[in-house]
Design a protein around this motif. Structure first.
Motif, short mmCIF file in Angstrom:
data_model
loop_
_atom_site.label_atom_id
_atom_site.label_comp_id
_atom_site.label_asym_id
_atom_site.label_seq_id
_atom_site.Cartn_x
_atom_site.Cartn_y
_atom_site.Cartn_z
N ASP A 82 0.80 -1.22 0.00
CA ASP A 82 0.00 0.00 0.00
C ASP A 82 0.83 1.27 0.00
OD1 ASP A 82 -2.06 -1.78 0.13
OD2 ASP A 82 -2.63 -1.33 2.19
N ALA A 83 2.12 1.17 0.31
CA ALA A 83 3.00 2.36 0.30
C ALA A 83 4.22 2.13 -0.58
CB ALA A 83 3.43 2.70 1.72
N PHE A 84 4.08 1.21 -1.52
CA PHE A 84 5.21 0.79 -2.34
C PHE A 84 5.11 1.43 -3.72
CE2 PHE A 84 7.40 -2.17 -5.20
CZ PHE A 84 8.60 -2.32 -4.53
N SER A 97 3.49 8.30 4.57
CA SER A 97 2.90 9.37 5.40
C SER A 97 1.39 9.46 5.24
CB SER A 97 3.53 10.72 5.05
OG SER A 97 3.07 11.19 3.79
N MET A 98 0.84 8.90 4.17
CA MET A 98 -0.60 8.98 3.92
C MET A 98 -1.38 7.90 4.67
SD MET A 98 -0.64 9.59 -0.16
CE MET A 98 0.69 10.46 -0.99
N TYR A 669 5.22 16.98 4.11
CA TYR A 669 4.46 15.77 3.83
C TYR A 669 3.00 16.15 3.59
CZ TYR A 669 8.18 12.56 5.29
OH TYR A 669 9.34 11.83 5.38
N SER A 670 2.31 15.29 2.85
CA SER A 670 0.87 15.48 2.67
C SER A 670 0.15 15.28 3.99
CB SER A 670 0.32 14.46 1.67
OG SER A 670 0.87 14.63 0.40
N PRO A 671 -1.02 15.90 4.13
CA PRO A 671 -1.90 15.46 5.23
C PRO A 671 -2.46 14.09 4.87
CG PRO A 671 -3.03 17.01 3.83
CD PRO A 671 -1.61 16.93 3.31
N GLU A 693 4.72 14.59 11.25
CA GLU A 693 5.87 15.48 11.16
C GLU A 693 5.44 16.75 10.42
OE1 GLU A 693 9.43 13.65 9.67
OE2 GLU A 693 8.86 11.70 10.47
N ILE A 694 5.12 17.79 11.19
CA ILE A 694 4.66 19.04 10.59
C ILE A 694 5.78 20.07 10.67
CG2 ILE A 694 2.94 20.86 10.66
CD1 ILE A 694 1.09 18.99 12.13
#
Length: 863
Positions: A82-84, A97-98, A669-671, A693-694
């Motif tokens: 899913d994050a690849f 990060s999503m 990073y995206s929200p 990480e904001i």
């Protein structure tokens, strides 16, 4: 004379006793005129080695695959995909990060960073070792349709044949009742997958495409997909699902787990289950299962090993079934213990190691041993026979039932053998007479089996015996594979797995075919007339030379020996020329790295990235054959220029246009987890979760569209995590996403696309309030435009959403004073597990039809 008569009397008595014993034997009958064809290589595996030391090229993993002989493997695995990134073959921190549970993906990121990319082309070449097929699960969580278009183009340009394209891994766990808004329901999921399907169909018009419908028990999602089918038709042509039928949110005793699995195995593979699938798809829908297993700890070992094989057999008994894959190859065979420490240490200390040179050994799990003996039968066969077991052994099931404890299936092999596979989930031993078409099977039979005395057995060895009288002793808790020689065999149709342009010609590699003594290559410049031929001795690689520059050639291979000739392989095409110029279509930045994504080109062996570093030194990186690459160790706050060049054996292409990139650690990073809910008839409330990480001075931009992936910015500079869109039109479907921004620009990718919806849509049954009390939870329900009748049933359904669990617990309601307008439900603490979160929905059943409340934001939890 007396002695002679005594001898004949004794002999007659012995024959009589033998005949009586044979008559008393239980019988297993193979019927050769009752069966159907199956896909070659039907039994395969999901692949999850991202968080192990192995890669597709690791010698111990290669050996594991060769030993297990899967008919197919899945790229890039299940949840770990899913994050690849399909472009780079790596994990992407922006993708990670999503997602709301990043821990496993971060581990995968560490491992792959040390090992190197997991490239689809490497997996495809590994499949050449077993003549296996490739199934790709599209990562539609974090990859765009544009990226999947380039994945399809990459496969086309490299002659990678994809058996099935599956959209997403387990999408049904990413819905609002689990506080995730990737898709609002199955209807929304089906709508959102259409752009991905269209991207693949641009490249492969006849592609086999499948939605991932369900996990045993998640029938709501499947029915919602069916609603999309009714309203819009289908753009897919295959059904797929995952199956963990004996899994439960409870902690079973071994006895209870045993009963559960005995019942659920038969239910999940039954004709009724297939009929239900067809009810919500179409008659004779092709079925692919990319994951299944027991997933009930007390059954690990001998039972799960038997269950796995019987599950595949029972599913193959349906003519719909194409491919069935276990979860997963690397929990059947493992690398040696402690090897993960080697990878973690290398990551922590920034050490460069060649993990393929770190020999791990292979730990062979009992489930793997079961597959080793079974895959020889199923993956060497193209037809199965129905088998009947007389007086089947009965075992305990759920609710004090008894169910069949054995199953058998016959296979017509294409390799000179036929097979009978027999599973026994009982503690009973028996002898069986093996008949074929009601006649004793007198051939010499080789029996390969695993068996154990009790369910507690976690490991045992594969054993072999030979029988000549057709009498089989079936041991308790066993899996037996019988094989016998036949007069018929065929040479398997070859597959060309690799075709590369070299200086002297085109190098072909195909899978070696058993019993082939030689091969014949057919080629030419006309796909319908491969007039040139070359005879090749028993090797599966060959360099075809004497080709004309700038000509496109088509190649096919057939296997042959003194008796037979195989079917021609599917043709692959290569143009004997330099590659054309690649084009960069996407650039992302993350701290001290830049990732380039480019459109792959035909006839390329690999790609080169060129740039000048901060010390004014020219750097060239050979990426190997991918369509994306991450360049690391760059200098912060520095401008760079990159180009990408394709090459093959004839030389290099023209370089791509220069990409100017400002490297910065200030890229946000995206929200994540964007939702869009109608807060009133004329406004939509868009919410999102900030990343963990904001960066300072981060704000958000909101994008809106009425078509998927076509967005216009409607708000910018938002410091909060909510935006109310009051500029909407009635009867218009809106989609939203959000990006973060700092002074150096926006985040690299947008997170999920939120489809605006209304909680009030399901307003006939509405949960008014949930009150936490000492003994449990009181749920108050009101009805709108709905009246209860005495024959109606009603109550609440709770579902533990804190884990991958799909059990629905129904609790009956109690009528209020005005029975036809409201009711309440009390959920006792005994129904709720500690440290778990439950979604709640109310229901009313009228005339057999269940009406449910909206489930969004209705939760209870117990700490």
């Amino acid at each position: 004379m007396i002695l002679k008569n005594t001898f004949f009397i004794a002999l007659f008595s012995l024959l009589l006793v033998s005949n009586i014993c044979a008559q008393d034997l239980k019988k297993i009958n193979i019927t050769t005129n009752n069966g159907h064809a199956i896909k070659k290589g039907a039994s395969g595996f999901n692949v999850r080695i991202a968080d192990k030391i192995w890669s597709y090229t690791h010698p111990d993993f290669v050996q594991s695959v060769k030993e297990l002989k899967p008919g197919w493997l899945r790229y890039f695995s299940g949840t770990m995909g899913d994050a690849f990134s399909s472009a780079t073959g790596q994990y992407d921190l922006d993708y990670i990060s999503m997602l709301d549970k990043p821990k496993p993906f971060l581990k995968g990121h560490r491992y792959v960073k040390v090992k190197g990319p997991h490239r689809v082309i490497d997996l495809y070449e590994l499949l050449s070792e077993v003549n296996g097929k490739l199934i790709i699960t599209v990562n539609a969580f974090t990859e765009s349709p544009e990226m999947i278009l380039e994945l399809a183009r990459f496969c086309k340009n490299n002659n990678i044949e994809v058996a099935v394209w599956q959209f997403c891994n387990e999408p049904y766990f990413y819905v609002p009742n689990r506080n995730r808004f990737w898709w609002n329901d199955g209807f929304d999921y089906a709508a959102k997958m259409k752009p991905y399907a269209e991207a693949i169909q641009q490249v492969f018009p006849d592609a086999q495409l499948t939605l991932n419908y369900t996990w045993d028990g998640v029938w709501t999602f499947m029915k919602e997909i069916n609603q999309y089918q009714k309203e819009h038709g289908v753009y897919w042509n295959v059904f797929s699902k995952h199956s963990y039928a004996p899994h439960t949110g409870k902690k079973d005793t071994q006895e209870q787990a045993y009963k559960r699995a005995n019942t659920k195995l038969l239910e999940a593979t039954s004709s009724a289950a297939m009929s239900e699938i067809e009810d919500y798809t179409w008659k004779d829908v092709p079925m692919v299962i990319t994951e299944f297993g027991v997933w009930n700890k007390p059954l690990n070992g001998i039972y799960s090993s038997i269950y796995n094989i019987e599950y595949v057999m029972r599913q193959l008994a349906h003519t719909n079934t194409q491919y069935v894959g276990a979860h997963e190859v690397s929990n059947k065979y493992y690398p040696g213990k402690g090897m993960g420490n080697v990878v973690e240490n290398a990551f922590e200390n920034k050490l460069k190691i060649e993990t393929d040179t770190v020999l791990t050994g292979i730990r062979r799990d009992l489930e793997g041993k079961a597959y080793k003996i079974y895959n020889e039968a199923v993956n060497n066969s193209e037809y199965l026979y129905h088998v009947e077991i007389a007086n089947n052994v009965q075992v305990d099931g759920l609710k004090n039932t008894k169910v069949n404890g054995m199953f058998a299936q016959g296979y017509k092999g294409s390799n000179g053998y036929n097979y009978l596979v027999l599973s026994n989930r009982s503690a009973v031993a028996n002898q069986y007479q093996i008949n074929i078409d009601e006649k004793l099977l007198k051939d010499n039979l080789l029996v390969t089996y695993i068996a154990a005395d009790s369910l507690n057995a976690r490991d045992t060895e594969i054993k072999e015996i030979q029988i000549k009288n057709g009498i089989l002793s079936v041991k308790p808790f066993s899996l037996s594979v019988l094989k016998w020689k036949t007069d018929s065999y065929k040479l398997e149709q070859p597959t060309i797995y690799k075709a590369t342009v070299e200086k002297e010609g085109v190098l072909l590699k195909w899978g070696a075919i058993a019993k082939a003594k030689s091969y014949k290559i057919h080629y030419g410049t006309d796909a319908s007339n491969l007039s040139e031929t070359i005879n090749v001795p028993a090797t599966n690689t060959f360099l075809v030379n004497g080709l004309h520059p700038k000509k496109k050639y088509f190649f096919s291979v057939e296997a042959q020996n003194d008796e037979k000739i195989s079917e021609l392989s599917n043709a692959v095409s290569v143009t004997y020329q330099l590659p054309i110029k690649p084009e960069v279509f996407k650039v992302s930045r993350r701290d001290n790295s830049v990732t380039l994504f480019w459109r792959s080109v035909p006839n390329a062996t690999s790609y080169l990235i060129n740039y000048v570093d901060a010390n004014n030194k020219s750097i060239e990186i050979d990426t190997d054959n991918v369509f994306g690459y991450r360049i690391e160790d760059l200098k912060d706050n520095t401008n760079y220029q990159f180009t990408v060049t394709a090459y093959n054996g004839l030389g290099k292409s023209i370089s791509s246009e220069k990409e100017k990139v400002f490297v910065s650690s200030r890229v946000p990073y995206s929200p994540r987890n964007v939702s869009a809910i109608h807060s009133a008839s004329n406004s939509i409330e868009v919410k999102w979760h900030p990343n963990k990480e904001i960066l300072p001075n981060t704000y958000y931009n909101v994008y809106r569209g009425t078509e998927l992936h076509e967005f216009t910015k409607v708000a910018s500079g938002i410091k909060d995590t909510v935006y109310v869109d009051a500029s909407i039109k009635e009867n218009t479907q809106y989609y939203y996403t959000v990006k973060a921004e700092t002074e150096v620009g926006e985040s690299n990718f947008h997170p999920n696309i939120a489809t605006a919806f209304s909680i009030e849509k399901n307003n006939q049954v509405k949960i008014q309030v949930v009150e936490t009390q000492k003994e449990g939870y009181l749920v108050k329900v009101v009805l709108n435009q709905l009246k209860l009748k005495p024959e109606d049933s009603f109550g609440a359904i709770i579902n533990n959403v804190s884990y991958l669990n799909v059990e629905h617990i129904k609790i009956s309601g109690i009528p209020d004073v005005e029975r036809n307008k409201s009711f309440h439900v009390f959920i006792p603490n005994s129904k709720v597990k500690v440290n778990s979160k439950y979604a709640i929905k109310a229901f009313v059943v009228k005339g057999g039809k269940q009406i449910e409340s909206a489930i969004v934001n209705q939760f209870i939890s117990k700490n």
